[in-house]
Design a protein around this motif. Structure first.
Motif, short mmCIF file in Angstrom:
data_model
loop_
_atom_site.label_atom_id
_atom_site.label_comp_id
_atom_site.label_asym_id
_atom_site.label_seq_id
_atom_site.Cartn_x
_atom_site.Cartn_y
_atom_site.Cartn_z
N ILE A 103 44.66 70.38 47.90
CA ILE A 103 45.49 69.31 47.39
C ILE A 103 46.41 69.87 46.31
O ILE A 103 45.93 70.51 45.37
CB ILE A 103 44.63 68.17 46.81
N GLU A 104 47.71 69.66 46.44
CA GLU A 104 48.67 70.14 45.46
C GLU A 104 49.30 68.93 44.77
O GLU A 104 49.82 68.03 45.42
CB GLU A 104 49.75 70.98 46.15
N PHE A 105 49.24 68.91 43.44
CA PHE A 105 49.72 67.73 42.72
C PHE A 105 50.10 68.12 41.28
O PHE A 105 50.09 69.30 40.94
CB PHE A 105 48.67 66.62 42.74
N GLU A 106 50.46 67.15 40.45
CA GLU A 106 50.86 67.35 39.06
C GLU A 106 51.99 68.37 38.92
O GLU A 106 51.87 69.36 38.19
CB GLU A 106 49.65 67.76 38.20
N PRO A 107 53.11 68.15 39.58
CA PRO A 107 54.20 69.13 39.52
C PRO A 107 54.93 69.10 38.18
O PRO A 107 55.08 68.06 37.54
CB PRO A 107 55.13 68.68 40.65
N LEU A 137 61.37 77.61 38.56
CA LEU A 137 59.95 77.62 38.94
C LEU A 137 59.37 76.21 38.87
O LEU A 137 59.79 75.37 38.08
CB LEU A 137 59.15 78.51 37.99
N VAL A 138 58.37 76.00 39.71
CA VAL A 138 57.57 74.79 39.69
C VAL A 138 56.12 75.19 39.43
O VAL A 138 55.61 76.11 40.07
CB VAL A 138 57.66 74.01 41.01
N ALA A 139 55.48 74.54 38.47
CA ALA A 139 54.05 74.72 38.26
C ALA A 139 53.34 73.49 38.82
O ALA A 139 53.89 72.39 38.80
CB ALA A 139 53.72 74.87 36.78
N TYR A 140 52.14 73.68 39.33
CA TYR A 140 51.42 72.56 39.92
C TYR A 140 49.93 72.87 39.96
O TYR A 140 49.50 74.02 39.81
CB TYR A 140 51.94 72.25 41.32
N GLN A 145 51.75 61.67 38.50
CA GLN A 145 52.54 62.56 37.66
C GLN A 145 53.71 63.14 38.45
O GLN A 145 53.54 63.62 39.57
CB GLN A 145 51.66 63.67 37.09
N PHE A 146 54.89 63.11 37.83
CA PHE A 146 56.10 63.64 38.45
C PHE A 146 56.95 64.29 37.37
O PHE A 146 56.65 64.19 36.19
CB PHE A 146 56.88 62.51 39.15
N ASP A 147 58.00 64.98 37.77
CA ASP A 147 58.86 65.62 36.79
C ASP A 147 60.31 65.50 37.23
O ASP A 147 60.61 65.12 38.38
CB ASP A 147 58.48 67.09 36.62
N ILE A 148 61.22 65.82 36.31
CA ILE A 148 62.64 65.65 36.55
C ILE A 148 63.34 66.99 36.41
O ILE A 148 63.17 67.68 35.40
CB ILE A 148 63.24 64.63 35.56
N THR A 170 58.22 65.24 43.00
CA THR A 170 57.08 64.36 43.22
C THR A 170 56.09 64.98 44.19
O THR A 170 56.39 65.97 44.86
CB THR A 170 57.53 63.00 43.79
N ALA A 171 54.90 64.41 44.24
CA ALA A 171 53.87 64.86 45.17
C ALA A 171 53.46 63.68 46.04
O ALA A 171 52.61 62.88 45.65
CB ALA A 171 52.67 65.42 44.42
N PRO A 172 54.11 63.51 47.20
CA PRO A 172 53.74 62.40 48.09
C PRO A 172 52.31 62.56 48.59
O PRO A 172 51.80 63.67 48.71
CB PRO A 172 54.73 62.53 49.24
#
Length: 229
Positions: free
Chosen positions: A3-7, A15-18, A197-200, A208-210
């Motif tokens: 499961i990948e979430f909290e981006p 870069l994206v951390a998750y 949790q999402f980021d801009i 987002t993490a659908p």
């Protein structure tokens, strides 16, 4: 599957951390903005980038169940404690100027907001109740959830004003086009079920993490980008 979430996105959008859940283990990874070159960074949850993009703050739970905030330098993998107490310290966010870290803690008995210098130092209480602090882009205020509502606190005066009510349960939020939004808002979720949790991104797109529910009833989460221009 994993499961990948909290981006969370770096300020330069490279870069994206998750967070990745693998069975009962939580790991923090980074990848390029298009998902390329994924790299394991550390064990933990709730990653957020430093303004210079070189470090991540995150929530760490040790083998005794103690929950604290740590940071890791993604250039060499070195890590250090930001908070180290018997209370729960979590939900960190880095100030835009890189000097402070805001977080939620139940030190004193009630979950409230605190800050601590990013280079280590004494923690400072911000208020007496709240969850999920998020700095405004200009760094002058903090958005947070408290008592079924979203609030904004002026950091200098410590005065808070309610922005929106009717939001049940501690809920992450962020400024979207100068308005406080959560994952339940159509501007963020597009009408779909997503991770809270999402980021801009700097260009206004949302990270987002659908959540897709498969026939196996397992959660399958992949990070996607929503164009909000």
């Amino acid at each position: 599957g994993d499961i990948e979430f909290e981006p969370a996105v770096s300020r330069d959008a490279s870069l994206v951390a998750y967070t990745v859940q693998k069975n009962n283990k939580f790991e923090i990874w980074t990848a390029g903005i298009h998902g390329e070159d994924p790299k394991f960074r550390t064990l933990g949850t709730e990653p957020r980038f430093s303004p210079n993009g070189f470090e991540l703050i995150y929530t760490h739970t040790d083998i005794l169940g103690l929950v604290d905030i740590r940071k890791v330098d993604i250039r060499d993998g070195s890590s250090s404690s930001v908070t180290d107490a018997g209370e729960i310290d979590f939900e960190p966010d880095w100030s835009p100027d890189g000097r402070s870290i805001a977080f939620a803690s139940n030190m004193g008995g009630t979950m409230a907001l605190w800050t601590i210098p990013a280079v280590s130092g004494k923690r400072i209480p911000l208020n007496t109740s709240g969850y999920f602090p998020r700095y405004s882009p200009d760094g002058h205020s903090i958005l947070f959830w408290n008592q079924h509502a979203l609030w904004s606190m002026d950091i200098d005066s410590r005065k808070s004003r309610q922005l929106r009510g009717g939001i049940d349960g501690p809920t992450p939020s962020a400024w979207v086009k100068n308005a406080a939004k959560t994952s339940l808002d159509p501007e963020v979720n597009g009408g779909k079920l997503i991770w809270p949790q999402f980021d801009i991104l700097p260009d206004g797109r949302l990270l987002t993490a659908p959540i897709e529910i498969r026939e196996t009833a397992l959660w399958d989460v992949k990070l996607t980008y929503v164009d909000k221009n």
